[in-house]
Structures are given as structure tokens and as C-alpha cells.
Design an enzyme around this catalytic site. Structure first.
Site, short mmCIF file in Angstrom:
data_model
loop_
_atom_site.label_atom_id
_atom_site.label_comp_id
_atom_site.label_asym_id
_atom_site.label_seq_id
_atom_site.Cartn_x
_atom_site.Cartn_y
_atom_site.Cartn_z
N ASN A 192 76.48 10.35 26.25
CA ASN A 192 76.37 9.69 24.94
C ASN A 192 77.73 9.07 24.64
O ASN A 192 78.69 9.77 24.37
CB ASN A 192 76.01 10.75 23.88
CG ASN A 192 76.08 10.19 22.47
OD1 ASN A 192 76.07 8.97 22.27
ND2 ASN A 192 76.13 11.08 21.49
N LYS A 250 78.54 7.20 22.16
CA LYS A 250 78.81 7.04 20.72
C LYS A 250 79.31 5.61 20.45
O LYS A 250 78.83 4.67 21.08
CB LYS A 250 79.79 8.10 20.23
CG LYS A 250 79.40 9.49 20.70
CD LYS A 250 80.16 10.59 20.05
CE LYS A 250 79.74 11.90 20.69
NZ LYS A 250 80.19 13.07 19.97
N HIS A 276 70.66 12.98 16.74
CA HIS A 276 71.98 13.52 17.09
C HIS A 276 72.62 14.07 15.81
O HIS A 276 72.43 13.53 14.73
CB HIS A 276 72.84 12.42 17.71
CG HIS A 276 74.12 12.96 18.28
ND1 HIS A 276 75.22 13.21 17.50
CD2 HIS A 276 74.45 13.34 19.54
CE1 HIS A 276 76.19 13.70 18.27
NE2 HIS A 276 75.74 13.79 19.51
N GLU A 320 75.45 13.83 14.59
CA GLU A 320 76.26 12.88 13.81
C GLU A 320 75.36 12.00 12.95
O GLU A 320 75.74 11.60 11.85
CB GLU A 320 77.12 12.03 14.76
CG GLU A 320 78.31 12.85 15.27
CD GLU A 320 78.81 12.44 16.65
OE1 GLU A 320 78.50 11.33 17.11
OE2 GLU A 320 79.49 13.27 17.28
N GLU A 365 72.35 21.13 21.02
CA GLU A 365 73.76 20.84 20.83
C GLU A 365 74.28 21.60 19.60
O GLU A 365 74.09 21.15 18.46
CB GLU A 365 73.96 19.33 20.59
CG GLU A 365 73.49 18.47 21.73
CD GLU A 365 74.23 17.14 21.73
OE1 GLU A 365 74.93 16.88 22.71
OE2 GLU A 365 74.13 16.40 20.74
N GLY A 409 82.45 17.74 20.43
CA GLY A 409 83.73 17.05 20.27
C GLY A 409 84.86 17.96 19.82
O GLY A 409 85.92 17.50 19.41
N SER A 435 80.88 19.67 24.28
CA SER A 435 82.10 19.80 25.07
C SER A 435 81.86 20.19 26.53
O SER A 435 82.66 20.90 27.13
CB SER A 435 83.08 20.77 24.41
OG SER A 435 83.46 20.30 23.13
C1 PEP Z 1 77.58 14.65 22.09
O1 PEP Z 1 78.04 13.66 21.55
O2 PEP Z 1 76.35 14.77 22.17
C2 PEP Z 1 78.50 15.64 22.65
C3 PEP Z 1 78.00 16.74 23.15
O3 PEP Z 1 79.84 15.33 22.63
P1 PEP Z 1 81.02 16.13 23.40
O4 PEP Z 1 80.56 16.32 24.81
O5 PEP Z 1 82.20 15.25 23.30
O6 PEP Z 1 81.17 17.44 22.70
#
Ligand code: PEP
Length: 258
Positions: A9, A11, A97, A99, A169, A175, A215
């Protein structure tokens, strides 16, 4: 044995030129998805077409958008339809997601409408679920994730359920550099699989890929992907670098063939 989906992803990163440069590099590192692995990259809308051009070069590479609108057209400034996404060559879409839930008022109800629209249009939805830190601390993560799964997939038939992907997630791991431990990931992935079995049946639940996101990076991917109910990853930061993303792709291939 379940197959893996290693998804990135991006973003709000990577313009068209950067997307082309990324795939120049990536296609040198991954000439073909390893056996048992599909690869998905989800750039910004304006880079979708450039990214989709790379799918002709790498077998098993798919492109997805990061959101869609559930209507087919209309006065929805700033939005995009499933058909417009498909037109770029993309075949997946991330839905719900954290966000988008946090900043754009995405709810289980809109996630559900978007999931139906994606399936109807022939796009594979990657439906995101996951609890906040305070919900995990209050030991409410199972309850929260169950509600997101049940409401997000409401009305999706057994036949259509195998056309979607679920991404777990934990919001506290996105992040932040903090990752769920492999045991924590396995525990909740198994719980999601059990919920999917109750919604559908065991055979259907076994076919639905459940990705871990939060992460994931080359340092922890192998352990996470080795867990029985972890069928892949949804990766933010580490998907922005062709070398780290391709390393994760190769770990999945190694685990599949071991
Ligand atoms: C994500 O944006 O879905 C995500 C898991 O980001 P990161 O791997 O940076 O934590």
C-alpha cells in the site's frame, strides 16, 4: 496449502515517474512471482495506469487502488468508480483502510457497500479490519474485529466471499514500527477464520486469504508469514522500496515451497 498474497500500500507516495522507476527496479528483482505467491501493489490513482503496464512483465503481479466509491457515477467530487479503476488495468482495491476510517469517516456500512460494488465490478476487495490501541489494551480486539468482519461482509454470498481478501491491521502497528508478535497475529487470524466459518462454512473460510498488516518488513516477515493462518501481508513503508518489498515476496515463496 493456501497461497500467499504479498500486497503493498503506497498511500500518498510515488508519482508517475517514481512509479515507473520503481517497476524498472522491481522487475529486475522479481521476474515472476514465486510459485504459490501473488503480488499486489496499490499506488495513488494517477499512477495506476503506469503501474499496470508492469503487469505484462511480471507473471503474478497485480495492481490495485486504495479506495473506490460505491456509486457508478454522479456528483461525488474527488471520488472514483470501480469501472474507472478497472479501466486503468487494476484488478484489486483496498477497502476500509484504518487511515480512511480515521480521516475520511469510513464506516462498516460504507465498507460493506464498497465491498459489494468491488465484487460486482470484478475487482478483488482487500477489506481491512483491526483494532485501535485502546481497544487492544481493554481486551476488546476480538469483539471489535468480529463486528468489522460481520458488518463489512454483510450480504456477501458464500460464492462471492472467496473473491475477497481480508487484511487484519492492528491500528497501533501501522506505520509505528511496532508489530504484532507472530503469536498475536496467529491468534486473531485464527479468530477471523473461525468467524468466516460461522458466516459461511469451513471450506469457504479456508479459501479466503487473511493478510497481516502493521510494520511488516524484511526483518519480521518470515516469522509472521510462517504462521498457519497468515496468508500474506499488506505492507506500507517497506513496500516503497523495491528491494525490501521483493525480499518479502521471496520469503513467501520460500515458505510456500518448504
Ligand atoms: C498499511 O498502510 O497498511 C501498513 C500496514 O503500513 P506499514 O507497513 O507502514 O505499517
Amino acid at each position: 496449502m493456501r497461497t500467499f498474497l504479498i500486497a503493498g500500500n503506497w498511500k500518498m507516495h510515488q508519482n508517475i515517474a517514481e512509479t515507473k522507476a520503481y517497476f524498472n527496479e522491481f522487475t529486475k528483482l522479481v521476474k515472476k512471482a514465486p510459485e504459490g505467491v501473488n503480488i499486489l501493489l496499490c499506488p495513488v490513482y494517477t499512477s495506476l495506469h503506469a503501474a499496470a503496464e508492469a503487469t505484462a512483465k511480471v507473471d503474478g503481479l497485480h495492481i490495485g487502488a486504495q479506495n473506490l466509491h460505491f456509486e457508478d457515477k454522479g456528483a461525488f467530487t474527488g471520488e472514483i468508480t470501480a469501472e474507472m479503476i478497472k479501466e486503468t488495468g487494476a484488478d484489486h482495491v483496498i477497502i476500509g483502510h484504518s487511515e480512511r476510517r480515521q480521516y475520511y469517516n469510513e464506516t462498516d456500512e460504507t465498507v460493506n457497500k464498497k465491498t459489494h460494488k468491488a465484487i460486482q465490478a470484478g475487482l478483488t476487495p482487500v477489506v481491512c479490519v483491526g483494532e485501535l490501541l485502546e481497544e487492544r489494551k481493554a481486551d476488546r480486539h476480538f469483539e471489535v474485529v468480529k463486528k468489522q468482519v460481520v458488518e463489512g461482509l454483510k450480504g456477501v454470498s458464500k460464492g462471492d466471499a472467496t473473491k475477497l481478501v481480508v487484511a487484519y491491521e492492528p491500528v497501533w502497528a501501522i506505520g509505528t514500527g511496532e508489530t504484532a508478535s507472530p503469536d498475536q497475529a496467529q491468534e486473531i487470524h485464527a479468530f477471523i477464520r473461525k468467524e468466516l466459518s460461522s458466516l459461511y462454512d469451513e471450506g469457504t473460510a479456508a479459501k479466503i486469504q487473511i493478510l497481516y498488516g502493521g510494520s511488516m518488513n524484511p526483518g519480521n516477515a518470515e516469522e509472521l508469514l510462517s504462521m498457519e493462518d497468515v496468508d500474506g501481508g499488506l505492507i506500507g513503508g517497506a513496500s516503497l522500496k523495491p528491494d525490501s518489498f521483493s525480499e518479502i515476496v521471496h520469503f513467501a515463496g520460500k515458505i510456500y515451497s518448504s
